[in-house]
Design a protein around this motif. Structure first.
Motif, PDB file in Angstrom:
ATOM      1  N   ASP A 155       0.851  -1.187   0.000  1.00 47.02           N
ATOM      2  CA  ASP A 155       0.000   0.000   0.000  1.00 47.02           C
ATOM      3  C   ASP A 155       0.889   1.240   0.000  1.00 47.02           C
ATOM      4  OD1 ASP A 155      -1.769   2.062   0.445  1.00 47.02           O
ATOM      5  OD2 ASP A 155      -2.830   1.057   2.084  1.00 47.02           O
ATOM      6  N   ARG A 158       1.164   3.265   3.094  1.00 49.97           N
ATOM      7  CA  ARG A 158       1.680   2.656   4.323  1.00 49.97           C
ATOM      8  C   ARG A 158       3.141   2.196   4.176  1.00 49.97           C
ATOM      9  NH1 ARG A 158      -3.843   0.816   4.405  1.00 49.97           N
ATOM     10  NH2 ARG A 158      -4.906   1.667   6.257  1.00 49.97           N
ATOM     11  N   TYR A 224       3.317  -1.891   4.708  1.00 52.39           N
ATOM     12  CA  TYR A 224       2.200  -2.812   4.908  1.00 52.39           C
ATOM     13  C   TYR A 224       1.392  -2.926   3.612  1.00 52.39           C
ATOM     14  CZ  TYR A 224       3.417  -1.969   9.767  1.00 52.39           C
ATOM     15  OH  TYR A 224       4.109  -1.857  10.946  1.00 52.39           O
ATOM     16  N   ASN A 225       0.762  -4.079   3.423  1.00 46.73           N
ATOM     17  CA  ASN A 225      -0.083  -4.246   2.247  1.00 46.73           C
ATOM     18  C   ASN A 225      -1.487  -3.701   2.533  1.00 46.73           C
ATOM     19  OD1 ASN A 225      -1.456  -6.217   3.741  1.00 46.73           O
ATOM     20  ND2 ASN A 225      -0.360  -7.915   2.778  1.00 46.73           N
ATOM     21  N   HIS A 226      -2.380  -3.854   1.579  1.00 50.09           N
ATOM     22  CA  HIS A 226      -3.723  -3.286   1.742  1.00 50.09           C
ATOM     23  C   HIS A 226      -4.536  -4.004   2.816  1.00 50.09           C
ATOM     24  CE1 HIS A 226      -2.760  -1.283  -2.103  1.00 50.09           C
ATOM     25  NE2 HIS A 226      -3.638  -0.389  -1.712  1.00 50.09           N
ATOM     26  N   ASP A 227      -4.075  -5.189   3.238  1.00 51.99           N
ATOM     27  CA  ASP A 227      -4.713  -5.887   4.352  1.00 51.99           C
ATOM     28  C   ASP A 227      -4.049  -5.548   5.683  1.00 51.99           C
ATOM     29  OD1 ASP A 227      -6.576  -7.190   2.755  1.00 51.99           O
ATOM     30  OD2 ASP A 227      -5.164  -8.817   2.280  1.00 51.99           O
ATOM     31  N   LYS A 228      -3.146  -4.543   5.657  1.00 50.82           N
ATOM     32  CA  LYS A 228      -2.439  -4.050   6.846  1.00 50.82           C
ATOM     33  C   LYS A 228      -1.483  -5.081   7.434  1.00 50.82           C
ATOM     34  CE  LYS A 228      -6.159  -0.841   8.052  1.00 50.82           C
ATOM     35  NZ  LYS A 228      -7.077  -0.340   9.113  1.00 50.82           N
ATOM     36  N   GLN A 229      -1.014  -5.998   6.595  1.00 54.03           N
ATOM     37  CA  GLN A 229      -0.020  -6.970   7.019  1.00 54.03           C
ATOM     38  C   GLN A 229       1.374  -6.473   6.647  1.00 54.03           C
ATOM     39  OE1 GLN A 229      -0.839  -9.799   8.874  1.00 54.03           O
ATOM     40  NE2 GLN A 229      -2.743  -8.604   8.857  1.00 54.03           N
ATOM     41  N   ARG A 466      -2.688   1.846  19.421  1.00 62.92           N
ATOM     42  CA  ARG A 466      -3.060   0.958  18.311  1.00 62.92           C
ATOM     43  C   ARG A 466      -1.841   0.188  17.806  1.00 62.92           C
ATOM     44  NH1 ARG A 466      -5.773   5.682  16.524  1.00 62.92           N
ATOM     45  NH2 ARG A 466      -4.172   5.966  14.897  1.00 62.92           N
ATOM     46  N   GLN A 467      -0.700   0.858  17.750  1.00 65.02           N
ATOM     47  CA  GLN A 467       0.508   0.208  17.255  1.00 65.02           C
ATOM     48  C   GLN A 467       0.962  -0.908  18.193  1.00 65.02           C
ATOM     49  OE1 GLN A 467       2.847   3.865  16.814  1.00 65.02           O
ATOM     50  NE2 GLN A 467       3.017   3.418  14.628  1.00 65.02           N
ATOM     51  N   GLN A 470      -1.099  -3.842  17.447  1.00 61.29           N
ATOM     52  CA  GLN A 470      -0.721  -4.418  16.161  1.00 61.29           C
ATOM     53  C   GLN A 470       0.635  -5.116  16.249  1.00 61.29           C
ATOM     54  OE1 GLN A 470       0.380  -1.528  13.232  1.00 61.29           O
ATOM     55  NE2 GLN A 470       0.091  -2.906  11.495  1.00 61.29           N
ATOM     56  N   ASN A 474       1.650  -9.030  15.639  1.00 57.05           N
ATOM     57  CA  ASN A 474       2.638  -9.406  14.632  1.00 57.05           C
ATOM     58  C   ASN A 474       3.797 -10.222  15.206  1.00 57.05           C
ATOM     59  OD1 ASN A 474       1.207  -8.047  12.654  1.00 57.05           O
ATOM     60  ND2 ASN A 474       2.445  -6.190  12.774  1.00 57.05           N
TER      61      ASN A 474
END
Length: 553
Positions: A155, A158, A224-229, A466-467, A470, A474
């Motif tokens: 993304d 991101r 991060y990708n569009h799935d927030k991974q 939030r981080q 996350q 992860n």
């Protein structure tokens, strides 16, 4: 004479002779001219003799110009050599940011300097350039990856990997790239960090081999990708090319002091925005080759020393046998409320008000169980009453304070400190970590804030909260914490001097440095791309027609 004039009048020994002092042959080094060389990585691979001593030099909270910690360190190394101890000093490489900015060079001062001073402060062996090139190559590869097929679905909004530059350049803190049409890339917001704050700098300084370097580079999270991974360098397939650019930079650099003590100068992360320690490779090489390795960590015990003990020491596999806390009369008066222009005037009241800062740094080192001594770095404006007050206060708290005159007298002016360091290094160490890595991120932040800074707690922004959630999901929750904080205060407010206690540390954002192996917590108004001061050191520099430099300090 100035530091530069002293350095220019010095006589250096060929680097082969310096290498021979610590048992290195011509096959063990790669000369860069006559007076500097790269050292083979094989000395970092071996296990050091347990009898070899590691001495860590740290300081109190400084004034803006600094307190001569590097000068004391070099003088201590030379003094140990005078006492016929096989000694190596292991320090960081200067960044062009401070050299051209406020502080000037970082090679010590007076008769306690490392040489060749001009080379070390400017381009040296090119390590900082290699890091800058590698970092920006990775950035270019990422942008090209997004522009092309983008199989990992990165993304563009991101991407957390930034470009870097080894100079303070505030206009590059926030940038937009990819403007100008379809063929120019995908427009996105980004920015620049200073090279010393980059994750590649941290990785270089914590890697133990080429294989480890490559493994760590592969773990870098670029975004991060569009799935927030999270997406890593290894997933993109760029780890080999970036490692290739750093294959020489990972080797420690050998130089010398004015007194010809061997000096390993390698790696240069800042302590206020990075982990502030020279490389594991440099320190371990010193431990393998010398009886005493004297190393440093940036700024005060609240920054560099804490990060040395909680981040670097576990990778190094050894904790310090002794620590030196550098203090100055002027910095203590500054912490006691005296204005910067008035620090040359005796003020016992300001000194008394500032002494709790020194006592706090003493407590910081003591809680780790490391034997310590205070070094009072002498300035000509110091009065006897001021010096006696520091010594008496330390003695009342069971700590020895030694007056040093490293700038004017080199190793001769640091002999008393060296003798005391030898005694302390022979004492039993009962090292105790500050926290367990497996504790929650919030608890590790609070441990540093309460036990090292003397504050109440870490206050997390909503973004930081939030981080943390996350990062824990992860699998990064068991990493140590690297807090980016002002060097001028134990708090996150540079104007809150002395030894405050009734404060919180405001964590606005976390940055995952998974390749380096820690999580950065950005506090207060700390910036990862500093700016130049009103009158940069650069404007005071001159070069003659014959190439002689003036004004570099």
């Amino acid at each position: 004479m100035t530091d530069l004039e002293i350095a220019q009048q010095a006589t250096m020994l060929p680097i082969k002779e310096i290498a021979a002092k610590i048992g290195l042959t011509e096959d063990d080094i790669e000369p860069y001219g006559n007076y500097k060389a790269k050292i083979s990585m094989k000395f970092e691979q071996a296990s050091p003799d347990p009898a070899h001593k590691l001495v860590l030099v740290t300081s109190i909270n400084p004034t803006p110009p600094g307190e001569g910690k590097s000068t004391v360190l070099v003088g201590l190394g030379d003094a140990l050599s005078l006492l016929e101890k096989k000694t190596i000093i292991a320090i960081r490489e200067p960044s062009m940011g401070p050299v051209m900015g406020m502080k000037g060079g970082a090679t010590g001062g007076g008769y306690s300097q490392v040489m060749p001073m001009e080379d070390i402060n400017l381009h040296f062996t090119g390590d900082l350039h290699a890091l800058t090139s590698a970092n920006n190559t990775l950035a270019a590869l990422i942008d090209n990856y997004i522009q092309r097929d983008n199989k990992q679905d990165l993304d563009p909004r991101r991407i957390i990997w930034k470009r870097v530059l080894d100079i303070n350049d505030r206009v590059l803190r926030h940038t937009i790239t990819g403007l100008g049409g379809l063929s120019q890339g995908i427009p996105r917001e980004t920015g620049f960090d200073i090279t010393a704050a980059s994750e590649l700098m941290a990785i270089l300084c914590l890697s133990t081999s080429i294989a480890d370097l490559k493994h760590r580079i592969g773990k870098i999270v670029v975004g991060y990708n569009h799935d927030k991974q999270p997406v890593t360098v290894a997933q993109l397939g760029f780890e080999d090319s970036i490692t290739i650019l750093l294959k020489d930079a990972i080797k420690p650099n050998l130089a010398q002091t004015l007194a010809h003590t061997p000096a390993i100068i390698h790696g240069g992360p800042f302590a206020n925005i990075a982990h502030g320690c020279n490389s594991v490779a440099a320190t371990k090489t010193g431990l393998n080759l010398a009886d005493y390795t004297v190393t440093e960590s940036g700024f005060g015990s609240d920054l560099g020393a804490e990060k040395f003990l909680d981040i670097k020491a576990p990778v190094l596999g050894k904790t310090p046998d002794a620590a030196v806390i550098v203090a100055t009369v002027r910095a203590l008066k500054y912490n006691g409320g005296q204005k910067l222009p008035d620090l040359q005037t005796e003020n016992l009241d300001a000194l008394k008000a500032g002494l709790p800062n020194l006592l706090h740094h003493i407590e910081n080192i003591q809680q780790y169980g490391v034997p310590l001594v205070v070094a009072i770095n002498h300035f000509v404006s110091d009065t006897q009453a001021e010096l006696d007050l520091i010594k008496d206060t330390c003695a009342a708290h069971g700590v020895t304070a030694i007056l040093t005159d490293s700038w004017a007298k080199g190793g001769e002016g640091t002999l008393d400190l060296a003798k005391e360091v030898i005694k302390k290094a022979d004492q039993a160490s009962t090292f105790t970590p500050l926290y367990d890595d497996n504790q929650p991120i919030e608890d590790k932040l609070d441990a540093v804030v309460t036990k090292v800074y003397g504050g109440r707690k870490a206050v997390l922004s909503k973004k930081a909260q939030r981080q943390i959630k996350q990062f824990t999901e992860n699998g990064w929750g068991n990493l140590p914490i690297c807090i980016a904080k002002t060097q001028y205060s134990l708090s996150d407010d540079p104007k809150l001097l002395g030894a405050p206690s009734d404060f919180d540390i405001n964590v606005r954002e976390l940055v995952p440095k998974i390749g380096a192996g820690f999580i950065v917590a950005l506090t207060g108004n700390i910036l990862t791309m500093p700016g130049l001061p009103k009158e940069p050191a650069a404007v005071k520099m001159h070069i003659d027609d014959d190439g002689t430099i003036e004004g570099l300090f």
